[in-house]
Design a protein around this motif. Structure first.
Motif, short mmCIF file in Angstrom:
data_model
loop_
_atom_site.label_atom_id
_atom_site.label_comp_id
_atom_site.label_asym_id
_atom_site.label_seq_id
_atom_site.Cartn_x
_atom_site.Cartn_y
_atom_site.Cartn_z
N PRO B 129 0.83 -1.21 0.00
CA PRO B 129 0.00 0.00 0.00
C PRO B 129 0.87 1.26 0.00
N ASP B 130 0.32 2.31 -0.59
CA ASP B 130 1.05 3.57 -0.75
C ASP B 130 1.79 4.00 0.50
N SER B 131 1.11 3.88 1.65
CA SER B 131 1.67 4.41 2.88
C SER B 131 2.97 3.70 3.23
N ARG B 132 3.02 2.38 3.00
CA ARG B 132 4.20 1.63 3.39
C ARG B 132 5.29 1.72 2.32
N ARG B 133 4.87 1.98 1.09
CA ARG B 133 5.80 1.93 -0.03
C ARG B 133 6.98 2.89 0.15
N ASN B 134 6.67 4.13 0.56
CA ASN B 134 7.73 5.12 0.69
C ASN B 134 8.72 4.74 1.77
N LEU B 137 10.97 2.06 0.34
CA LEU B 137 11.92 2.63 -0.61
C LEU B 137 13.03 3.36 0.13
N MET B 138 12.66 4.07 1.19
CA MET B 138 13.64 4.76 2.02
C MET B 138 14.67 3.77 2.55
N LEU B 139 14.17 2.61 3.01
CA LEU B 139 15.06 1.60 3.58
C LEU B 139 16.05 1.10 2.54
N VAL B 140 15.59 1.04 1.28
CA VAL B 140 16.49 0.59 0.22
C VAL B 140 17.61 1.61 -0.01
N ILE B 141 17.23 2.89 0.09
CA ILE B 141 18.19 3.95 -0.23
C ILE B 141 19.05 4.31 0.99
N LEU B 142 18.54 4.00 2.17
CA LEU B 142 19.18 4.41 3.42
C LEU B 142 20.68 4.12 3.49
N PRO B 143 21.15 2.93 3.08
CA PRO B 143 22.59 2.64 3.19
C PRO B 143 23.47 3.67 2.50
N LEU B 197 22.81 -3.78 -4.94
CA LEU B 197 21.41 -4.21 -4.90
C LEU B 197 20.42 -3.05 -5.14
N PRO B 198 20.64 -1.89 -4.50
CA PRO B 198 19.69 -0.79 -4.76
C PRO B 198 19.61 -0.41 -6.24
N PHE B 199 20.72 -0.54 -6.97
CA PHE B 199 20.68 -0.19 -8.39
C PHE B 199 19.84 -1.18 -9.18
#
Ligand SMILES: Nc1ncnc2c1ncn2[C@@H]1O[C@H](COP(=O)(O)OP(=O)(O)O)[C@@H](O)[C@H]1O
Ligand SMILES: [Mg+2]
Lengths: 379, 318
Positions: B129-134, B137-143, B197-199
């Motif tokens: 769901p939209d609310s969790r998606r962001n 995505l943040m967690l993917v980019i966080l590193p 992995l993020p790429f």
């Protein structure tokens, strides 16, 4: 109702012993706390073209999606052809759906889209090819068989979607707003095409639409929905002539509603005194009601006659002034102002070209209608 | 399409002055927009490329800079000396060919694993769901917010003989002796897959999030079970994302040298490390430059594939 029951075979719903093809029993669907479909019970018969008609958000699509298996029921049951559908996955159902957005696979050509469903069954390649060709020519897409969906017009896409669902020879075809994305002219042509296809294949159709004209044109019967409930089920004519509530009368076509109280209640007629109309209204059918009960009389605009001279043998006569006229070619729509301040809408067909005594703005005219023209609405 | 290209009349005198000069030079609005990135590429890509190309054709010397000049001016004669010896040297010494092959292999295997891990992650994020998606995505980019080096060092802590993973496996009795993981190819794979992995996830996510639910329902409605729907609808429509993600992992992974240097063992031979050694240990700039240019040539094919995939996905979304 008062229609003579001519052909029972073509109208299985009029036969009390006929077995329904789809049995929807007390179906409720909740999304969280929100009730999208509320306690709907409905029988649909084999070979019908049944329309679910209602405004946006009335729960039509949700009901359709429960038949196709995309939504689970919160309570109640749906039976198709004698089988309870609870727990049957969409891919195991012999129903097919035509999606509002068409949902054509963008990476497949017209042919491949149509063949997709057949390839999921164990059908020989040669037969798949033949059935795809047949259906493609039925929907007149022969020249477009190898095109991709994005190379097609809206009307062509709609026919691919229809062909893709029909080629599976489903027991039941579910159509969600099949004409929603077409312009008016194309929609009218397509409606008749759809009826022809349905009649020639004999497949049961359930069509969702918010367009009351479309529902009237297409359907054997209409189920009118509002706020998740079905408020009336009947043949188009029955729904139009005998609406059972103010909502249905108002939703299907336009109507003049006179509020009032029962003044006289006889076996073969009632008289309603209506402050709206500024007169008593005579309705020539019995109504189970009590004296003094608040009630409404609905009169369709085309059932009212206009004249400059007072008609001498009409049951109901009101006097008013012409406020507005809209000329629509085949007919004219008059807005009339009663002395009570109530506005009445009357349509008259333009049988002759403008005569000498044509009714025009500010004219004092008489409106009249027969005792059988009005319908009493209690809810 | 033609009208926006004509410059609009600006009221500012300076603006119109600039405009007049630019249009004298043949630069109009549209050209100008393209000119800036072109200039950027020229200064920061083409010029360094030519410099490296020049060095690769020179000879190593003990000097400052440590290579010969490829031309000299002598009594009105311009002498141009092009030394292809460095390239021939790459062919003679099997080390280089082996290093290229090893790099391609490591990059390829890493890409496959990044795809296998990244696809389900991207799919899950795209379907949530939209609310969790962001948040996901943040967690993917966080590193990316911490230093890349620091994160690779952290893996040393996990992988080393008395590291966290061995400690856990020993404590739970799954193994009796610690596994040798650090300074192996395995550690290099872990490092590359983890880093890139993020790429993989981001382009895949961008592709999968556009997937219309109605298409999946339509497939199901037409009789396809979930696995069949995945193979015939989800996967084919995800191909541009898969290609883009794979190339974004494959291309930098080929030239990777920090990860093999820190996590790899003496046997891990990647072209990035070879290049680093030629440049800083051997101070043989001409051979290092030749290695770099050949690497670029190796990468031309995957870069072309990436460009085609991007063009295809742009075409499809219109
Ligand atoms: N998946 C869902 N989650 C939450 N609410 C929904 C969902 N699907 C439909 N609804 C709600 O149920 C109501 C009926 O929707 P729908 O059946 O699509 O109406 P209609 O097709 O008659 O326009 C709407 O108010 C809609 O917002
Ligand atoms: Mg709907």
């Amino acid at each position: 109702m008062s229609e003579t029951q001519t052909n029972i075979a073509a109208r299985p719903w009029a036969d009390k012993d006929a077995t329904p093809f789809i049995r929807i029993k007390n179906v409720t669907k909740k999304f969280g706390e929100f009730v999208a479909v509320e306690n709907v019970s409905l029988d649909i018969y084999r070979g019908e073209l049944f329309c679910l008609l209602g405004g946006s958000g009335s729960g039509k699509s949700t009901l359709l999606r429960m038949m196709s298996g995309f939504e689970t029921l919160t309570s109640g049951s749906i039976e198709i052809d004698g089988q309870d559908m609870a727990g049957v996955a969409p891919y195991d159902r012999q129903t097919n759906m035509m999606f509002q957005s068409y949902a054509l696979f963008p990476h497949m050509s017209v042919e491949k889209n149509i063949a997709y469903g057949l390839k999921r069954e164990r059908i020989a390649k040669a037969e798949i090819k033949q059935r795809v060709e047949e259906i493609i020519s039925m929907v007149q897409l022969d020249q477009f068989a190898t095109r991709m969906p994005h190379q097609l017009s809206g009307g062509q896409r709609q026919r691919v979607a229809l062909a893709r669902a029909l080629v599976k020879k489903p027991k039941l075809l579910l159509l969600d707003e099949p004409m929603g994305a077409l312009d008016k002219k194309l929609r009218e042509e397509t409606q008749f095409e759809l009826i022809n296809i349905q009649e020639s294949l004999g497949v049961t159709f359930v069509v969702v639409t918010h367009d009351q004209e479309e529902a009237m044109t297409l359907s054997t019967r209409i189920g009118v929905m509002t706020d998740g409930e079905i408020v009336q089920v009947g043949e188009p004519r029955e729904i139009y002539e005998y609406p059972r509530s103010r909502f249905v009368a108002d939703f299907i076509g336009s109507v003049n509603m006179f509020e009032g109280q029962v003044k006289e209640d006889a076996d073969d007629h009632v008289i309603i005194s209506s402050p709206d109309a500024g007169a008593d209204i005579y309705v020539a059918h019995g109504v189970s009601c009590t004296l003094g009960q608040k009630i409404a009389v609905a009169v369709r605009p085309e059932k009212i006659q206009l004249s400059k001279a007072r008609p001498n043998n009409a049951r109901n006569i009101l006097k008013g002034k012409v406020d507005e006229i809209a000329y629509l070619g085949n007919l004219s729509v008059y807005q009339l102002l009663l002395e009570t301040g109530k506005r009445v809408r009357v349509t008259q067909s333009n049988l002759s070209r403008v005569g000498d005594d044509a009714i025009t703005y500010e004219d004092e005219v008489f409106m009249s209608w027969s005792g059988g023209a009005g319908v009493v609405l209690q809810s | 399409m033609s009208s926006p290209a004509t410059p609009r009349k600006t009221k500012l005198p300076f603006g119109s002055f600039l405009e007049r000069i630019l249009s004298k030079l043949g630069l109009r609005g549209r050209t100008l927009v393209i000119a800036i990135p072109t200039l950027w590429l020229f200064v920061f890509f083409l010029v360094p490329f030519l410099v490296v190309a020049k060095i690769s054709l020179s000879e190593a010397m003990i000097a400052r800079p440590p290579y010969s000049s490829i031309w000299n001016w002598d009594d009105g004669v311009l002498n141009l000396t092009l030394n292809f010896g460095n390239y021939l040297f790459l062919l003679e010494d099997t080390l280089y060919f082996a290093a290229y092959m090893e790099s391609v292999k490591i990059a390829f295997v890493s890409t496959v694993f990044a795809l296998l891990i990244g696809f389900p992650m991207a799919y899950t994020i795209a379907r949530s769901p939209d609310s969790r998606r962001n948040i996901l995505l943040m967690l993917v980019i966080l590193p990316f917010w911490t230093s890349f080096l620091l994160r690779v060092y952290a893996w040393i802590g996990f992988l080393k003989t008395n590291g966290l993973i061995n400690a856990f496996l020993l404590a739970t009795g799954i193994i009796d002796e610690p596994l040798i993981m650090l300074q192996t190819d395995f550690a290099v794979y872990v490092g590359i897959v983890y880093t890139y992995l993020p790429f993989m996830i981001l382009p895949l996510y961008a592709n999968l999030v556009k997937l219309d639910d109605a298409l999946l329902e339509a497939a199901s409605d037409l009789g396809a079970k979930p696995a069949m729907t995945f193979l015939t609808v989800t996967l084919p429509l995800a191909v541009p994302g898969i290609i883009a993600g794979s190339m974004l992992v494959f291309i930098p992974a080929i030239g990777e040298f920090v990860i093999p240097a820190l996590l790899g063992g003496p046997d891990t031979l990647m072209i990035g490390s070879v290049l680093w050694n030629e440049f800083f240990s051997n101070r043989d700039w001409p051979v290092a430059s030749a290695v770099a240019l050949v690497m670029l040539a190796v990468l031309v094919v995957p870069i072309m594939i990436l460009r085609k995939a991007q063009a295809a996905s742009e075409g499809a979304s219109q």
